[in-house]
Design an enzyme around this catalytic site. Sequence first.
Site, short mmCIF file in Angstrom:
data_model
loop_
_atom_site.label_atom_id
_atom_site.label_comp_id
_atom_site.label_asym_id
_atom_site.label_seq_id
_atom_site.Cartn_x
_atom_site.Cartn_y
_atom_site.Cartn_z
N GLU A 321 0.70 -1.36 -0.23
CA GLU A 321 -0.21 -0.24 0.60
C GLU A 321 1.16 1.50 0.21
OE1 GLU A 321 -2.61 0.59 3.65
OE2 GLU A 321 -4.15 0.06 1.78
N HIS A 350 6.84 -27.36 1.40
CA HIS A 350 6.37 -28.00 0.96
C HIS A 350 5.22 -27.83 0.45
CE1 HIS A 350 8.85 -31.19 3.59
NE2 HIS A 350 8.71 -30.31 3.72
N LYS A 454 -13.38 1.52 -3.18
CA LYS A 454 -14.40 2.23 -2.72
C LYS A 454 -15.29 2.61 -2.92
CE LYS A 454 -11.52 2.47 1.87
NZ LYS A 454 -11.28 4.09 2.87
O1 LIG Z 1 -8.74 2.25 9.73
P1 LIG Z 1 -9.63 2.83 9.20
O2 LIG Z 1 -10.10 4.60 8.57
O3 LIG Z 1 -10.63 2.29 9.22
O4 LIG Z 1 -8.91 1.81 7.48
C1 LIG Z 1 -8.57 0.92 7.49
C2 LIG Z 1 -7.98 0.76 5.95
O5 LIG Z 1 -8.84 1.49 5.32
C3 LIG Z 1 -8.23 1.77 3.94
O6 LIG Z 1 -7.87 0.26 2.95
C4 LIG Z 1 -6.57 1.80 3.92
O7 LIG Z 1 -6.96 1.83 2.51
C5 LIG Z 1 -6.28 1.60 4.64
O8 LIG Z 1 -4.85 1.76 4.99
C6 LIG Z 1 -6.55 1.15 6.36
O9 LIG Z 1 -5.63 0.96 6.96
#
Ligand SMILES: O=P(O)(O)OC[C@H]1O[C@H](O)[C@H](O)[C@@H](O)[C@@H]1O
Length: 528
Positions: A321, A350, A454
């Site tokens: 990431e 294995h 998202k």
């Molecule tokens: O902690 P949050 O805001 O719920 O985010 C959880 C995750 O969300 C996204 O996928 C980001 O790309 C991550 O870097 C992050 O850790």
Amino acid sequence: MDNLKLWQRYQDWLYYNEDLGFYLDISRITFDDALIAELKPKFDKAFKDIEALEGGAIANPDENRMVGHYWLRDPDLAPTDELKQDIIDTNNSVLDFTQKVHSGAVKPPSGGKFTDILSIGIGGSALGPQFVAQALAPNEPPLRIHFIDNTDPAGIDKVIAGIDDLSTTLVSVISKSGGTPETRNGMLEVKKVYTDRNLDFAAHAFAITGKSSKLEAIAEREGWLAIFPMRDWVGGRTSELSPVGLVAAALQGIDIRAMLEGAKTMDALTRKHSLQDNPAALLAMAWYAAGHGRGEKDMVILPYKDSLLLFSRYLQQLIMESLGKEKDLDGNVVSQGIAVYGNKGSTDQHAYVQQLREGVNNFFLTFIEVLEDRTADFVEIEPGITSGDYLKGFLLGTRTALNDKQRDSITITIPKVNERVVGALIALYERTVSIYASLVNINAYHQPGVEAGKKAAASVLDIQKQVVATLKETSSPLSLEELANKAGIGDEIETVYKIVRHLDANKRGIAVQGHIGEPSTIKASWKS
Ligand SMILES: O=P(O)(O)OC[C@H]1O[C@H](O)[C@H](O)[C@@H](O)[C@@H]1O
């Protein structure tokens, strides 16, 4: 290269730190003096970049943020007294809460003590705590931890079913943004189970989240047990040594002070402006050499120790990431990154090591060797030989076998898996990512690609709402094409089909005529 030359190269490049008992061997990576000379100016720049980052520069320009995870273990480094005090106060509040939970001062409404933690979070809000729990939790922890890290209903059911007593289970909801759908869903699902069992959810819950987030508002409104802060200058994937990782670790009886101290010690070592004296710089150089600075080879992480099983998964997010970026800092399309995978040795020998030895040469391996086999007395399983001797034999044998076939490897050797060393390993990789990102001129601290996924997921849910609304207001069955057109989303017919199929499989009120596997035959309607 013959064995004696390799031995010389090993000694020439071996990094050792006595304090941590830490070794880094990059001798089985292909590089020469010309590469070192070529990279010298890039390293000089990287060292300056990270000095500026640690000094509070806006090292994440796209999000206009400072990058402060290094301050978490050395608050004196924080650029202002306010930030320094904030880190100290936060760490003290974690220890204070832990002490109260362990002593029973913070207790379940039914009395007694909390026995379990149900941790809800995803990505950086799950991977560090999961790795550390696996690596360091004692066999009989004061609180046993369970994780919900997805929006998979069956997965959620299974985790809840695995908890003996929800009435003595603390629920930790972790989200920096406080709006991540998977985490919100997990929280709502768990809240419903508590309510169905006549348990007061708020009296069992605490949150770890960013300032003014939706999650913070919920926790405040409902009067949860505690709210720990997640600062905007700490990224999710570098948050293990913030409350995200520290609260769960401390509750499980893990010595978080030692973790922080190990990280601080490694930070000091990796701050040095000299390649051969700086293990993170050496590691970054090895990554660069292996993949020509373009991520041409995948990074396979193989700890020969069961307790480090989740390290590769943790590193997958930290590295991919951070480094997997379309554009460099000047806006050029560079499509950077290094793919990371791995589980543990010798188990993986294995599974896929056959391909590593003889198949496509598109990887470099990182062996992680732990010197201490076990804390109990050694057991000979044949005269003069222990299971640990076998484990070491397999590691060394695989390293040699790979080298014989010109497959590169790095070996990290640590004395044992304890809090201090795990803190140091986390810090080592965090710093290596910072250095490598500077070498290849990218922003390691944002994640624009994740946002696109998202948004696309949210639009699928919107389409589902339109599909259901259209079916509900139509009395005669509709073909998929009619349904999509009537909902005003004719070009989304494939998505409409998949939504219909999912609703049908889950008996959600849809009636489907025709063959579900043959889209052209389908007629859908809503059961009244
Ligand atoms: O902690 P949050 O805001 O719920 O985010 C959880 C995750 O969300 C996204 O996928 C980001 O790309 C991550 O870097 C992050 O850790």
